[in-house]
Design a protein around this motif. Structure first.
Motif, PDB file in Angstrom:
ATOM      1  N   GLY A 153      17.546  13.377   1.866  1.00  0.00           N
ATOM      2  CA  GLY A 153      16.372  12.971   1.101  1.00  0.00           C
ATOM      3  C   GLY A 153      16.441  11.495   0.748  1.00  0.00           C
ATOM      4  N   ALA A 154      17.623  11.061   0.269  1.00  0.00           N
ATOM      5  CA  ALA A 154      17.793   9.656  -0.092  1.00  0.00           C
ATOM      6  C   ALA A 154      17.590   8.764   1.132  1.00  0.00           C
ATOM      7  CB  ALA A 154      19.180   9.439  -0.687  1.00  0.00           C
ATOM      8  N   LEU A 155      18.166   9.179   2.264  1.00  0.00           N
ATOM      9  CA  LEU A 155      18.031   8.402   3.500  1.00  0.00           C
ATOM     10  C   LEU A 155      16.575   8.265   3.912  1.00  0.00           C
ATOM     11  CD1 LEU A 155      20.878   9.728   5.802  1.00  0.00           C
ATOM     12  CD2 LEU A 155      20.407   7.351   5.304  1.00  0.00           C
ATOM     13  N   LEU A 156      15.851   9.416   3.898  1.00  0.00           N
ATOM     14  CA  LEU A 156      14.471   9.404   4.395  1.00  0.00           C
ATOM     15  C   LEU A 156      13.563   8.633   3.442  1.00  0.00           C
ATOM     16  CD1 LEU A 156      14.391  13.078   5.613  1.00  0.00           C
ATOM     17  CD2 LEU A 156      14.033  11.088   7.040  1.00  0.00           C
ATOM     18  N   LEU A 157      13.776   8.797   2.118  1.00  0.00           N
ATOM     19  CA  LEU A 157      12.940   8.066   1.165  1.00  0.00           C
ATOM     20  C   LEU A 157      13.175   6.566   1.309  1.00  0.00           C
ATOM     21  CD1 LEU A 157      13.122  10.270  -2.034  1.00  0.00           C
ATOM     22  CD2 LEU A 157      11.185   9.885  -0.537  1.00  0.00           C
ATOM     23  N   ASP A 158      14.425   6.189   1.544  1.00  0.00           N
ATOM     24  CA  ASP A 158      14.738   4.785   1.755  1.00  0.00           C
ATOM     25  C   ASP A 158      13.992   4.255   2.981  1.00  0.00           C
ATOM     26  OD1 ASP A 158      16.336   2.636   0.685  1.00  0.00           O
ATOM     27  OD2 ASP A 158      17.396   2.669   2.600  1.00  0.00           O
ATOM     28  N   ALA A 159      13.934   5.093   4.030  1.00  0.00           N
ATOM     29  CA  ALA A 159      13.229   4.675   5.247  1.00  0.00           C
ATOM     30  C   ALA A 159      11.741   4.513   4.973  1.00  0.00           C
ATOM     31  CB  ALA A 159      13.463   5.687   6.359  1.00  0.00           C
ATOM     32  N   VAL A 160      11.160   5.435   4.195  1.00  0.00           N
ATOM     33  CA  VAL A 160       9.736   5.317   3.868  1.00  0.00           C
ATOM     34  C   VAL A 160       9.486   4.041   3.071  1.00  0.00           C
ATOM     35  CG1 VAL A 160       7.835   6.358   2.599  1.00  0.00           C
ATOM     36  CG2 VAL A 160       9.325   7.788   3.942  1.00  0.00           C
ATOM     37  N   HIS A 204      11.217   1.298   3.193  1.00  0.00           N
ATOM     38  CA  HIS A 204      11.356   0.203   4.154  1.00  0.00           C
ATOM     39  C   HIS A 204      10.061   0.009   4.934  1.00  0.00           C
ATOM     40  CE1 HIS A 204      13.677  -2.273   6.988  1.00  0.00           C
ATOM     41  NE2 HIS A 204      13.008  -1.659   7.949  1.00  0.00           N
ATOM     42  N   LEU A 205       9.485   1.133   5.365  1.00  0.00           N
ATOM     43  CA  LEU A 205       8.257   1.109   6.153  1.00  0.00           C
ATOM     44  C   LEU A 205       7.103   0.535   5.333  1.00  0.00           C
ATOM     45  CD1 LEU A 205       7.817   2.132   8.999  1.00  0.00           C
ATOM     46  CD2 LEU A 205       7.015   4.267   8.073  1.00  0.00           C
ATOM     47  N   ARG A 206       7.019   0.959   4.070  1.00  0.00           N
ATOM     48  CA  ARG A 206       5.927   0.474   3.215  1.00  0.00           C
ATOM     49  C   ARG A 206       6.058  -1.015   2.952  1.00  0.00           C
ATOM     50  NH1 ARG A 206       4.808   5.219  -1.230  1.00  0.00           N
ATOM     51  NH2 ARG A 206       3.532   6.469   0.189  1.00  0.00           N
ATOM     52  N   GLN A 207       7.328  -1.442   2.737  1.00  0.00           N
ATOM     53  CA  GLN A 207       7.566  -2.852   2.481  1.00  0.00           C
ATOM     54  C   GLN A 207       7.134  -3.678   3.693  1.00  0.00           C
ATOM     55  OE1 GLN A 207      11.622  -3.506   1.471  1.00  0.00           O
ATOM     56  NE2 GLN A 207      11.317  -5.647   0.943  1.00  0.00           N
ATOM     57  N   LYS A 208       7.470  -3.168   4.862  1.00  0.00           N
ATOM     58  CA  LYS A 208       7.111  -3.850   6.107  1.00  0.00           C
ATOM     59  C   LYS A 208       5.593  -3.956   6.230  1.00  0.00           C
ATOM     60  CE  LYS A 208       9.052  -5.190  10.097  1.00  0.00           C
ATOM     61  NZ  LYS A 208      10.235  -6.031  10.211  1.00  0.00           N
ATOM     62  N   ARG A 209       4.908  -2.882   5.880  1.00  0.00           N
ATOM     63  CA  ARG A 209       3.455  -2.886   6.008  1.00  0.00           C
ATOM     64  C   ARG A 209       2.839  -3.886   5.034  1.00  0.00           C
ATOM     65  NH1 ARG A 209      -0.291   2.103   4.394  1.00  0.00           N
ATOM     66  NH2 ARG A 209       0.775   1.636   2.469  1.00  0.00           N
ATOM     67  N   ARG A 210       3.428  -3.941   3.812  1.00  0.00           N
ATOM     68  CA  ARG A 210       2.897  -4.855   2.814  1.00  0.00           C
ATOM     69  C   ARG A 210       3.025  -6.298   3.295  1.00  0.00           C
ATOM     70  NH1 ARG A 210       6.105  -3.613  -1.526  1.00  0.00           N
ATOM     71  NH2 ARG A 210       5.622  -1.406  -1.342  1.00  0.00           N
ATOM     72  N   GLU A 211       4.135  -6.588   3.994  1.00  0.00           N
ATOM     73  CA  GLU A 211       4.318  -7.943   4.502  1.00  0.00           C
ATOM     74  C   GLU A 211       3.284  -8.289   5.563  1.00  0.00           C
ATOM     75  OE1 GLU A 211       8.278  -8.441   5.934  1.00  0.00           O
ATOM     76  OE2 GLU A 211       9.028  -7.807   3.987  1.00  0.00           O
ATOM     77  N   ARG A 212       2.939  -7.274   6.343  1.00  0.00           N
ATOM     78  CA  ARG A 212       2.020  -7.528   7.465  1.00  0.00           C
ATOM     79  C   ARG A 212       0.606  -7.777   6.978  1.00  0.00           C
ATOM     80  NH1 ARG A 212       3.611  -6.208  13.137  1.00  0.00           N
ATOM     81  NH2 ARG A 212       5.728  -6.918  12.833  1.00  0.00           N
ATOM     82  N   SER A 213       0.191  -7.007   5.958  1.00  0.00           N
ATOM     83  CA  SER A 213      -1.188  -7.146   5.484  1.00  0.00           C
ATOM     84  C   SER A 213      -1.168  -7.702   4.072  1.00  0.00           C
ATOM     85  CB  SER A 213      -1.892  -5.794   5.514  1.00  0.00           C
ATOM     86  OG  SER A 213      -1.090  -4.843   4.837  1.00  0.00           O
ATOM     87  N   PRO A 214      -1.166  -9.036   3.952  1.00  0.00           N
ATOM     88  CA  PRO A 214      -1.080  -9.626   2.625  1.00  0.00           C
ATOM     89  C   PRO A 214      -2.369  -9.441   1.835  1.00  0.00           C
ATOM     90  CG  PRO A 214      -1.208 -11.346   4.312  1.00  0.00           C
ATOM     91  CD  PRO A 214      -1.290 -10.038   5.022  1.00  0.00           C
TER      92      PRO A 214
END
Lengths: 222, 82, 106
Positions: free
Chosen positions: B63-70, B72-82
């Motif tokens: 659970g900790a691993l997968l939530l961390d991945a989610v 990470h993914l959200r952070q990446k998306r936020r960077e892409r669409s300022p």
């Protein structure tokens, strides 16, 4: 086109499910009675809990290969190129409440891990569960901002990661000179299993925590 | 027996939900629920060793691993669409 | 029909769900979830089928215990690889999957 593909996949897997269910219901009873065999040999295994006896005595080589696979997975993760995060700011400073709680819980979790390891000899428990508890403590400490993520493991950490596998191999190699791989001499089985389990717990805890801490390190650079 | 049937139904339901929910974060949380239900199933199958390991590893650590991945993914998306 | 058999059948169904998810979902994180569901299904079949007679069987239980730990290691490695792909291509799906309209659906 996409919908057609979905229907095809769903009907195929549905058929697979029916075949599986039918074969489970149709399977004749096994001719080999493994539980009885385990019970009959339990006195010679050095431990009183059947699952631990199977894990570390009767099928010890499975566990030996398993810790090798775990170490390999972690090495694979460490081998991936990761963005260096030397000056990475801590993600979010955790609340003092969480930090205090983590500080109080960690010694308790180490104690629980020790107990679960010891209990494994005669009741449910053992190296796997104890290692998982240790790893949980590591993850908790990281979330509380008390334990940094791993960039590159240092010398001591590497030694800790490899201890379980090395001790297991050393025991197996020593026993190999006496005859068969991982056939414990009578009388020594209990002590040898405890030594192997203790080192396995340490390594499992570090490796499982590492699986999380290595990934936590590769945060996106802002 | 009734409890086993209910637990089996809950397992199947949580698995389907975890695999089909559109929101990825919800999917991961449902997967953690699935892991906890699995731990219950192991306890019902007279396998307390597996139940312990599943609760700690299957539900907790993954659970900790997968939530961390989610995250990470959200952070990446936020960077892409300022 | 006894309890272990119920769990074995549930395991078979979970395996099928996992296979379906693995084939139909394009997002790699969802594929990893599906893979784990598949694995859990196999574990249930292994133990449930061995204990049909009602006697706890320590041998498959030990195998499954090993399997759970290996599964988490495989999951972590898969996540690391998926993140690598995300960092390099900006997408969490395999190149041969048709690109969805939302590139980074969360």
């Amino acid at each position: 086109m996409k919908a057609l593909l979905n229907i095809a996949v769903l009907s195929l897997t549905g058929a697979l499910g029916l075949v599986l269910a039918w074969s489970i219901l149709d399977l004749p009873a096994s001719a080999v009675r493994l539980p009885e065999q385990v019970t009959a040999q339990l006195d010679m295994s050095g431990v009183a809990h059947p699952v631990t006896a199977v894990l570390l005595n009767f099928r010890g080589y499975d566990t030996l290969l398993e810790i090798a696979v775990l170490l390999l997975a972690l090495l694979g993760m460490l081998a991936l190129p990761r963005q260096a995060s030397g000056s990475k700011p801590r993600p979010v400073p955790a609340s003092p409440m969480l930090q205090t709680l983590a500080r109080l819980l960690t010694p308790l979790m180490v104690l629980v891990a020790g107990y679960v390891l010891w209990a494994g000899a005669h009741r449910p428990g053992g190296a796997f569960q104890a290692g998982a508890v240790l790893a949980g403590a590591g993850v908790l400490l990281h979330l509380a901002g008390l334990l940094p993520a791993w960039a590159t493991p240092g010398r001591a950490l590497r030694a800790g990661l490899a201890t379980g596998l090395l001790v297991f191999i050393a025991v197996a190699a020593t026993l190999m000179t006496q005859g068969t791989l991982l056939q414990y001499p009578p009388g020594w089985a209990g002590a040898l299993i405890l030594v192997i389990e203790a080192s396995l717990t340490l390594s499992l805890g570090l490796i499982l925590a590492g699986l999380y801490l290595v990934l936590a390190d590769s945060k996106v650079q802002a | 027996m009734i409890f086993d049937l209910l637990l089996a139904a809950a397992l199947l339901w949580s698995a389907v939900q975890a695999l089909t929910t559109p929101d990825l974060f919800r999917a991961v949380v449902l997967f953690i629920v699935f892991g906890l239900l699995m731990a219950l199933a192991w306890a019902r199958l007279d396998a307390p060793d597996i139940a312990l390991a599943e609760a700690a590893i299957g539900a907790g650590l993954s659970g900790a691993l997968l939530l961390d991945a989610v995250g990470h993914l959200r952070q990446k998306r936020r960077e892409r669409s300022p | 029909m006894n309890a272990p058999l119920i769990y074995a059948l549930t395991g078979a169904a979970l395996f099928v769900f996992g296979v379906t998810g693995l084939m139909l979902q394009a997002h790699l994180l969802r594929k990893i979830l599906a893979f784990n569901v598949m694995g859990s299904g196999i574990f249930l079949v292994l133990v449930g089928l061995a204990q049909r007679t009602g006697i706890p069987d320590p041998v498959p239980q030990a195998m499954v215990l090993t399997g759970i730990v290996v599964a988490i290691a495989a999951t972590a490695l898969a996540l690391a690889l998926a993140r690598q792909l995300l960092d390099q291509s900006g997408e969490m799906r395999l190149p041969e999957e048709e690109a969805g309209k939302d590139k980074l659906d969360v």
